[in-house]
Each structure stands twice: as structure tokens, then as C-alpha cells.
Enzyme design. Structure first.
Site: not given
Ligand code: KIV
Length: 273
Positions: A46-47, A183, A116, A114, A85
Site C-alpha cells: 500500500d506504499s 519495519e 499490519e 499481508k 497488502d
């Protein structure tokens, strides 16, 4: 050969395995270049919000946006494991909806997803795994937490916070996560979490001892509009190459040297009269 989630789960440097190489990609060319370079995994991160859409954080990206880019990456047919993501709010509200959202990513071409977070995400992680969707974790400086962290700040700087992160990683492992991104933490934390886990860790700003590394495509190629973070190694200055090439194109159009005769279709006899 494309690595499966179980094959990645088995990779651990302490067992003599090579470090896992992961890079982000968001479109067909990026995924094609990553595949040709021989990376182990492509992350459709999602960057994308930052490096493709020019946003200040990742919160503006939706599941539809992610599916759109996963499809483009998958079209490269690079034979590389694609992890997608789950964007903010696609797995925070309701478990059934979260599973359906992960399913949309899989149907767009993802081999795993993925998300978070640690102990607060165990319910949704178990539901995804129960739906046969492999899950990668992401701990430490989780960018979707930017508002609650009060900015993009290095995490796990105290002993207590480092212990909590390690506990979270162990809980994710117990829930069946196959690998975990770590991270933005001090190197010693990257090392200790990696030692504590049987599943591999993939670091970004987590020091040299994790089981793999991930970097953002545009950061490592020099295509961003802001100074790189401390942990980025820039391998090329593609931004300058692009600017220089576009500048020469503009110049050639303006001075009439583009296109020349060899760059134009031949005129048929019938039209010459
Ligand atoms: O979105 C992303 O690119 C990521 C990496 C920073 C791990 O999550």
C-alpha cells in the site's frame, strides 16, 4: 519456480538458507523487471499510496485500488510469489468482510496477503488462514498506524516495547502466519525477533540480521520526490535517466528533428500523385 507460502515459511538463515529478497511493485513493467532480476517475492504494497499516487500516507488506498494494481503485477506472469497488502480499513471492521476483501486480492492474482498488527489482529488472521489464504504479518513501524503513533517513528526503542513486539511476533507465528515484515526498529530488535521465531522475518529498517529484506521499488531506483529514509540503499538514479530522456525528446520535437523519415510510415505510391 514460484515460491509457495509454505516454501517461504521454511526459509531461515540460521538453517543455512539464503536471505529472502522481496521488492515492491505496482504495475506490469515493475513486476516484469523484478522477475527478470530474480527476486523471491513481489509485494504489492500500500506504499503505492506514497510512490505512485503521491499521497503523504497509506490511509487513502482502498481494496479496489489494491486489486487494480495486483492485477497489473500479476499480468507480468513473472513466476514470482505475489503478496498483496490489505489496505487500511479492509480488515479492521468485520471478519467476514475482511475474508471477502482478501479473497478479492487473491482473485486479482495475489498468492498471499499481508496485514499490519499483532495481538489485536489474531481473530482476522485466523479467519483468513481458515479460508486457506496465507497471511504475512507486519510489525514495528506499521505505516497504517501513523495517526496513533503520531508520525512515522522508529518503534520498539524501549525494552518493554521490544518485548511486546517479540510477543506479538510469536503470537502471529502461533496463529499460522508464514512470515513477518519487521519495519523501522533498532537492529538489535530485528536480530532478537528473528532469533525468537521459526518463521522468517523480512526486514525494512530492521538491521542486517533478519531472514530477508524488502525495499520499495521507487526508493531503491531513485524515483521518489523526497529524500530517502536512512535504511534505503539507492541502486540507481532512474529518475535522472527518465528526466534526461524526456528532456531530449522535448528538445527533438521542438527543433523538428523528431520524427525523421525512418520514424514515419512510408507514403504509398497512390498517395504521392
Ligand atoms: O507497503 C509497503 O511497501 C510495505 C513495505 C514497506 C514493507 O508494507
Amino acid at each position: 519456480m514460484k515460491l509457495s507460502a509454505p516454501a517461504i515459511r521454511a526459509r531461515k538463515r540460521r538453517n543455512g538458507d539464503a536471505p529472502i529478497v522481496m521488492v515492491t511493485a505496482y504495475d506490469e513493467p515493475g513486476a516484469r523487471y523484478a522477475g527478470a532480476a530474480g527476486v523471491d517475492m513481489i509485494l504489492v504494497g500500500d506504499s503505492m499510496a506514497n510512490v505512485v499516487l503521491g499521497l503523504d500516507n497509506t490511509l487513502g488506498v482502498t481494496i479496489a485500488d489494491m486489486c487494480h494494481h495486483v492485477r497489473a503485477v500479476s499480468n507480468a506472469k513473472s513466476n514470482v510469489h505475489i503478496v498483496a497488502d490489505m489496505p487500511w480499513l479492509s480488515y479492521h471492521v468485520e471478519i467476514g468482510e475482511s475474508v471477502r476483501n482478501a479473497g478479492l486480492l487473491v482473485r486479482s492474482g495475489a498468492d498471499s496477503v499481508k496485514l499490519e498488527g499483532g495481538r489485536n489482529r489474531l481473530g482476522v488472521i485466523r479467519a483468513l488462514i481458515d479460508a486457506e489464504i496465507p497471511v504475512m504479518g507486519h510489525l514495528g513501524l506499521t505505516p497504517q498506524s501513523v495517526m496513533s503513533f503520531g508520525g512515522f517513528k522508529v518503534q520498539a526503542k524501549s525494552l518493554e516495547a521490544a518485548k511486546q513486539l517479540t510477543e506479538d511476533a510469536l503470537l502471529l507465528q502461533e496463529a499460522g502466519v508464514y512470515a513477518c515484515v519487521i519495519e523501522g526498529v533498532p537492529g538489535i530488535v530485528g536480530t532478537r525477533v528473528t532469533e525468537a521465531l521459526d518463521m522468517p522475518t523480512i526486514g525494512i529498517g530492521a538491521g542486517p540480521e533478519t531472514d530477508g529484506q524488502v525495499l520499495v521499488f521507487h526508493d531503491l531506483l531513485g524515483m521518489t520526490n523526497r529524500p530517502p529514509a536512512k535504511f534505503v540503499r539507492q541502486y540507481a538514479d532512474v529518475g535522472s535517466v527518465i528526466t534526461e530522456a524526456l528532456g531530449r525528446y522535448a528538445q527533438d520535437v521542438r527543433n523538428g528533428s523528431f520524427p525523421n523519415d525512418s520514424e514515419a510510415y512510408a507514403n504509398p505510391e497512390a498517395l504521392l500523385d
